[in-house]
Write a protein that holds these residues in place. Structure first.
Motif, short mmCIF file in Angstrom:
data_model
loop_
_atom_site.label_atom_id
_atom_site.label_comp_id
_atom_site.label_asym_id
_atom_site.label_seq_id
_atom_site.Cartn_x
_atom_site.Cartn_y
_atom_site.Cartn_z
N THR A 180 90.95 -71.57 56.56
CA THR A 180 91.43 -71.34 55.19
C THR A 180 92.71 -70.50 55.20
N LYS A 201 86.87 -76.38 49.47
CA LYS A 201 85.79 -75.44 49.82
C LYS A 201 84.49 -75.91 49.20
N TYR A 239 87.13 -75.66 44.76
CA TYR A 239 85.72 -75.27 44.97
C TYR A 239 84.88 -76.40 44.44
#
Ligand SMILES: NC(=O)c1ccc[n+]([C@@H]2O[C@H](COP(=O)([O-])OP(=O)(O)OC[C@H]3O[C@@H](n4cnc5c(N)ncnc54)[C@H](OP(=O)(O)O)[C@@H]3O)[C@@H](O)[C@H]2O)c1
Length: 264
Positions: A180, A201, A239
């Motif tokens: 990341t 993610k 996300y």
């Protein structure tokens, strides 16, 4: 890389990922559960894909399925992506086969065993090699390829696990944290060159990686649909499911004096 099995490539066109022209997509780790579900959506859109995976049998099955689902071109290569010495040859072959590349999708990875890695450095190193060092090698080549063309999306499966190390999975988590951070720096370097670097993610997703875990898992088809939309929108960080955005905000902000005592 053991074999390179390809088909004749279609005509060269570099396209915007949002355009209706068939996207040219390179998929690394194409037999991953998340990658396969994502590729099925791209296949239905008529995409041209080049798939790389290390298991020849599984790869052939995925490629055949994607052709049936409407992919306008499917090339394949069998490769162990830990073999970084072969990356330049593999990636050159892939983009030549596709006659260009609009999207690179990095999906390979291993969970490994936390308990084993605590006792066996070689195992811990393997997790970090496959999840971090090998992607760094791939990303270095792919970033330079895209920068030369001032185009492309590089979408990479990292993990919410990388946001904070916890006792049950900190070896895997640290490999994803490194990935990341690398992607964040790469984005800062090449976004201005017209290249999108996307960090994906996921929270727990129902695939073979998590089959042994008795936890709530997201449906892989829903996750894949969200990823495809986010790539089209050239999102920087995704996300998925979105609930992990606030969850990880809270997890990151728990004071260390409390966090260190939690059984996570
Ligand atoms: N599932 C989740 O809950 C979850 C959550 C967050 C992030 N992620 C990440 O999402 C990505 C995809 O995971 P998944 O859930 O789809 O897992 P998966 O179904 O277990 O797929 C992982 C894939 O990586 C491939 N792979 C591993 N090492 C490789 C190597 N050295 N060379 C080539 N291929 C290699 C595996 O190939 P083989 O089949 O040959 O072993 C497999 O196809 C991974 O990076 C994972 O860390 C997953």
């Amino acid at each position: 890389m053991s074999t390179l099995a390809t088909q004749p490539a279609a005509a060269a066109i570099l396209v915007d990922p949002n355009s209706k022209i068939a996207k040219k997509i390179l998929v690394l780790g194409a037999t991953s559960g998340i990658a396969e579900a994502t590729c099925r959506i791209w296949a239905a859109e008529g995409a041209q894909m080049f798939l790389v995976a290390r298991n020849a049998e599984k790869l052939a099955a995925v490629a055949a399925d994607l052709k049936l689902r409407g992919a306008s071109y499917v090339g394949t290569a069998v490769a162990d992506l830990d073999d970084t010495d072969k990356h330049a040859e593999l990636l050159t072959h892939a983009v030549n086969s596709l006659t260009g590349m609009d999207i690179a999708y990095l999906a390979h990875g291993i969970l490994g065993g936390q308990a084993r890695g605590e006792q066996d450095f070689e195992h811990a190193a393997q997790i970090i090699y496959t999840n971090f060092l090998a992607p760094v090698s791939l990303l270095t080549w792919l970033a330079n390829y895209c920068v030369q063309r001032h185009a492309g999306v590089i979408a990479v499966l990292s993990s919410v696990a990388g946001e904070r190390g916890r006792k049950s999975n900190y070896i895997y988590a640290s490999s994803k944290a490194g990935l990341t951070a690398f992607l964040s720096g790469l984005r800062n370097r090449i976004d201005r060159e017209g290249v999108t670097v996307m960090t994906i993610k996921p929270g727990p997703v129902n695939t073979s990686m998590t089959a042994h875990m008795n936890i709530r898992k997201a449906d892989v088809k829903k996750v894949a649909a969200t990823i495809v939309k986010a790539i089209d929108k050239r999102v920087d960080t995704l996300y998925v499911p979105i609930i992990f955005l606030p969850i990880m905000f809270i997890v990151r902000h728990i004071p260390e004096r409390i966090f260190k005592k939690l059984n996570l």
